[in-house]
Write a protein that holds these residues in place. Structure first.
Motif, PDB file in Angstrom:
ATOM      1  N   LEU A  23     113.265  41.657  56.503  1.00 24.98           N
ATOM      2  CA  LEU A  23     113.311  40.432  57.303  1.00 24.98           C
ATOM      3  C   LEU A  23     112.091  40.321  58.206  1.00 24.98           C
ATOM      4  O   LEU A  23     111.544  39.238  58.425  1.00 24.98           O
ATOM      5  CB  LEU A  23     114.596  40.399  58.137  1.00 24.98           C
ATOM      6  N   CYS A  24     111.667  41.457  58.717  1.00 29.04           N
ATOM      7  CA  CYS A  24     110.464  41.492  59.561  1.00 29.04           C
ATOM      8  C   CYS A  24     109.244  41.054  58.751  1.00 29.04           C
ATOM      9  O   CYS A  24     108.440  40.226  59.215  1.00 29.04           O
ATOM     10  CB  CYS A  24     110.261  42.904  60.109  1.00 29.04           C
ATOM     11  N   LEU A  25     109.126  41.562  57.545  1.00 29.43           N
ATOM     12  CA  LEU A  25     107.965  41.226  56.713  1.00 29.43           C
ATOM     13  C   LEU A  25     108.048  39.809  56.158  1.00 29.43           C
ATOM     14  O   LEU A  25     107.017  39.214  55.817  1.00 29.43           O
ATOM     15  CB  LEU A  25     107.839  42.233  55.572  1.00 29.43           C
ATOM     16  N   ASP A  26     109.266  39.258  56.062  1.00 28.27           N
ATOM     17  CA  ASP A  26     109.388  37.852  55.677  1.00 28.27           C
ATOM     18  C   ASP A  26     108.695  36.951  56.693  1.00 28.27           C
ATOM     19  O   ASP A  26     108.112  35.919  56.343  1.00 28.27           O
ATOM     20  CB  ASP A  26     110.865  37.448  55.574  1.00 28.27           C
ATOM     21  N   ARG A  27     108.773  37.354  57.954  1.00 26.88           N
ATOM     22  CA  ARG A  27     108.173  36.568  59.032  1.00 26.88           C
ATOM     23  C   ARG A  27     106.682  36.864  59.213  1.00 26.88           C
ATOM     24  O   ARG A  27     105.909  35.997  59.593  1.00 26.88           O
ATOM     25  CB  ARG A  27     108.944  36.809  60.326  1.00 26.88           C
ATOM     26  N   ASP A  28     106.308  38.122  58.950  1.00 27.58           N
ATOM     27  CA  ASP A  28     104.895  38.490  59.042  1.00 27.58           C
ATOM     28  C   ASP A  28     104.602  39.564  57.990  1.00 27.58           C
ATOM     29  O   ASP A  28     104.797  40.749  58.242  1.00 27.58           O
ATOM     30  CB  ASP A  28     104.575  39.017  60.451  1.00 27.58           C
ATOM     31  N   PRO A  29     104.165  39.155  56.806  1.00 25.24           N
ATOM     32  CA  PRO A  29     103.942  40.101  55.704  1.00 25.24           C
ATOM     33  C   PRO A  29     102.917  41.192  56.014  1.00 25.24           C
ATOM     34  O   PRO A  29     102.880  42.208  55.309  1.00 25.24           O
ATOM     35  CB  PRO A  29     103.439  39.204  54.560  1.00 25.24           C
ATOM     36  N   ALA A  30     102.101  40.990  57.039  1.00 24.33           N
ATOM     37  CA  ALA A  30     101.058  41.967  57.366  1.00 24.33           C
ATOM     38  C   ALA A  30     101.428  42.833  58.567  1.00 24.33           C
ATOM     39  O   ALA A  30     100.567  43.539  59.102  1.00 24.33           O
ATOM     40  CB  ALA A  30      99.734  41.251  57.631  1.00 24.33           C
ATOM     41  N   TYR A  31     102.705  42.786  58.973  1.00 24.48           N
ATOM     42  CA  TYR A  31     103.110  43.549  60.163  1.00 24.48           C
ATOM     43  C   TYR A  31     103.130  45.038  59.819  1.00 24.48           C
ATOM     44  O   TYR A  31     104.057  45.538  59.176  1.00 24.48           O
ATOM     45  CB  TYR A  31     104.475  43.078  60.653  1.00 24.48           C
ATOM     46  N   TRP A  32     102.107  45.747  60.273  1.00 22.49           N
ATOM     47  CA  TRP A  32     101.881  47.124  59.847  1.00 22.49           C
ATOM     48  C   TRP A  32     103.025  48.080  60.188  1.00 22.49           C
ATOM     49  O   TRP A  32     103.402  48.918  59.345  1.00 22.49           O
ATOM     50  CB  TRP A  32     100.564  47.646  60.438  1.00 22.49           C
ATOM     51  N   PRO A  33     103.616  48.034  61.412  1.00 23.67           N
ATOM     52  CA  PRO A  33     104.692  48.993  61.721  1.00 23.67           C
ATOM     53  C   PRO A  33     105.856  48.936  60.734  1.00 23.67           C
ATOM     54  O   PRO A  33     106.405  49.973  60.360  1.00 23.67           O
ATOM     55  CB  PRO A  33     105.139  48.583  63.135  1.00 23.67           C
ATOM     56  N   ALA A  34     106.222  47.731  60.286  1.00 24.16           N
ATOM     57  CA  ALA A  34     107.327  47.612  59.326  1.00 24.16           C
ATOM     58  C   ALA A  34     106.918  48.163  57.958  1.00 24.16           C
ATOM     59  O   ALA A  34     107.716  48.817  57.272  1.00 24.16           O
ATOM     60  CB  ALA A  34     107.763  46.155  59.200  1.00 24.16           C
ATOM     61  N   ILE A  35     105.673  47.917  57.561  1.00 24.58           N
ATOM     62  CA  ILE A  35     105.165  48.461  56.290  1.00 24.58           C
ATOM     63  C   ILE A  35     105.196  49.987  56.333  1.00 24.58           C
ATOM     64  O   ILE A  35     105.637  50.651  55.391  1.00 24.58           O
ATOM     65  CB  ILE A  35     103.728  47.957  56.027  1.00 24.58           C
ATOM     66  N   ASN A  36     104.751  50.548  57.459  1.00 24.85           N
ATOM     67  CA  ASN A  36     104.719  52.001  57.606  1.00 24.85           C
ATOM     68  C   ASN A  36     106.125  52.593  57.620  1.00 24.85           C
ATOM     69  O   ASN A  36     106.374  53.653  57.029  1.00 24.85           O
ATOM     70  CB  ASN A  36     103.978  52.363  58.899  1.00 24.85           C
ATOM     71  N   ASN A  37     107.058  51.904  58.266  1.00 22.11           N
ATOM     72  CA  ASN A  37     108.436  52.385  58.297  1.00 22.11           C
ATOM     73  C   ASN A  37     109.068  52.350  56.904  1.00 22.11           C
ATOM     74  O   ASN A  37     109.805  53.259  56.519  1.00 22.11           O
ATOM     75  CB  ASN A  37     109.266  51.546  59.272  1.00 22.11           C
ATOM     76  N   LEU A  38     108.777  51.305  56.139  1.00 25.03           N
ATOM     77  CA  LEU A  38     109.294  51.233  54.776  1.00 25.03           C
ATOM     78  C   LEU A  38     108.697  52.344  53.913  1.00 25.03           C
ATOM     79  O   LEU A  38     109.374  52.907  53.050  1.00 25.03           O
ATOM     80  CB  LEU A  38     108.981  49.871  54.159  1.00 25.03           C
TER      81      LEU A  38
END
Length: 335
Positions: A23-38
């Motif tokens: 859901l976080c990446l749906d709003r900002d696909p480049a949000y690095w903390p969420a990418i790193n957590n995934l």
């Protein structure tokens, strides 16, 4: 959403964690903390494809971040790219003396059959922090852990006896220490101490991990339904013709270790203990956690085909051949 994902990741609700990170990446696909957590979450779940995808994104997005570099190295190893993955982890150790990198490499070297290097990684990690839970648990799988100068008991265990483990560490870390200590004392034939620490570990986990008997019955019935004589006969013509592997199977505490020790006393047989090669190659957990194994087995017709069987079996044979090429046979006690 990222903070919620981190919370659910921490408490072990991985499905809800993934939902929030997505859901976080749906709003900002480049949000690095969420990418790193995934990336870290999919590494933990041993999801090869997704761990590599997200960890590579995270690492390229911030190459100086230790966690993203570590996750990328581990994802590469999950995808059998051992050389590049090990190189990244060694760089982290050289630059930062990171305990996590030591512990990952310990497991990698053990899976590759290099037990001397695996033990070395454990000891190096404990030099940095003698009370690191994962390092204590990892080193407990080795029998000869004492140095010439000072015993492991004097170096680490006596320090642990001075603190209240269950109050000093979180649940999982305390359980890792107790399980590690239990195995260490069992190897030393100090069975009363071993049983004490095993009981302490079980007390901690009893309130958090439990099995529903109906789910266990469903799992066993699914195994019997799928792997029937007709299925085994139909698939037995596929795969490797190698005679190297010897599988020792049985219930816990039923004598499988004794059987392995007796067999491995033969000059042509190497006892490798519990190898996690097959579960990793098959992408099936050893235990039916959250019904994942049943889900995977329910779709077996889609992926358990001649081409995949041949690839999996040949990959497995290559892995166990690395362990000790001087022996003709290798015992695997996990399958």
């Amino acid at each position: 959403y990222n903070n919620l994902g981190q919370y659910y990741f921490l408490i072990g609700d991985f499905d809800t964690a993934i939902e929030n990170f997505d859901l976080c990446l749906d709003r900002d696909p480049a949000y690095w903390p969420a990418i790193n957590n995934l990336a870290k979450l999919y590494v933990k779940l041993h999801d090869r494809e997704k761990s590599l995808y997200f960890s590579e994104l995270a690492y390229k997005g911030n190459p100086s971040d230790i966690d993203s570099k570590k996750a990328y190295g581990e994802a590469l190893i999950l995808n059998e790219n051992n050389i590049e993955g090990i190189t990244l982890l060694k760089e982290i150790i050289k630059e930062h003396q990171d305990l996590g990198a030591y512990n990952i490499l310990q497991g990698v070297y053990k899976n590759l059959g290099n037990f001397d290097l695996s033990l070395k990684m454990c000891k190096e990690a404990l030099k940095i922090n003698p009370l690191n839970p994962l390092s204590i648990y990892n080193i407990s799988s080795f029998k000869n852990i004492d140095d010439d100068e000072v015993s492991f008991e004097d170096k680490v265990i006596n320090q642990l006896k001075k603190i209240k483990i269950s109050e000093t560490y979180n649940r999982d870390d305390a359980a890792s220490i107790y399980f590690g200590l239990s195995r260490i004392f069992e190897n030393k034939k100090k069975y009363s101490e071993a049983f004490h620490y095993l009981s302490e570990a079980n007390k901690i986990l009893h309130n958090f991990y439990y099995r529903k008997i109906n789910i266990e019955y469903d799992y066993l019935n699914k195994l019997k339904e799928i792997f029937n004589p007709k299925f085994i006969k139909g698939y037995s013509k596929f795969g490797s013709k190698s005679k190297r592997p010897i599988f020792v199977v049985g219930m816990p505490r039923s004598g499988t270790t004794l059987i392995e020790q007796i067999l491995s006393s033969h000059s042509k047989i190497y006892g490798a203990g519990e190898l996690d090669y097959l579960p990793r190659l098959l992408d099936i957990n050893n235990y039916n956690d959250k019904n994942k194994a049943v889900e995977r087995l329910s779709n077996i017709d889609e992926w358990f085909i001649e081409e995949n069987i041949s690839q999996i079996s040949e990959s497995y044979i290559k892995l166990i051949e690395i362990i000790d090429i001087s022996k003709d046979f290798t015992i695997d006690k996990l399958p």
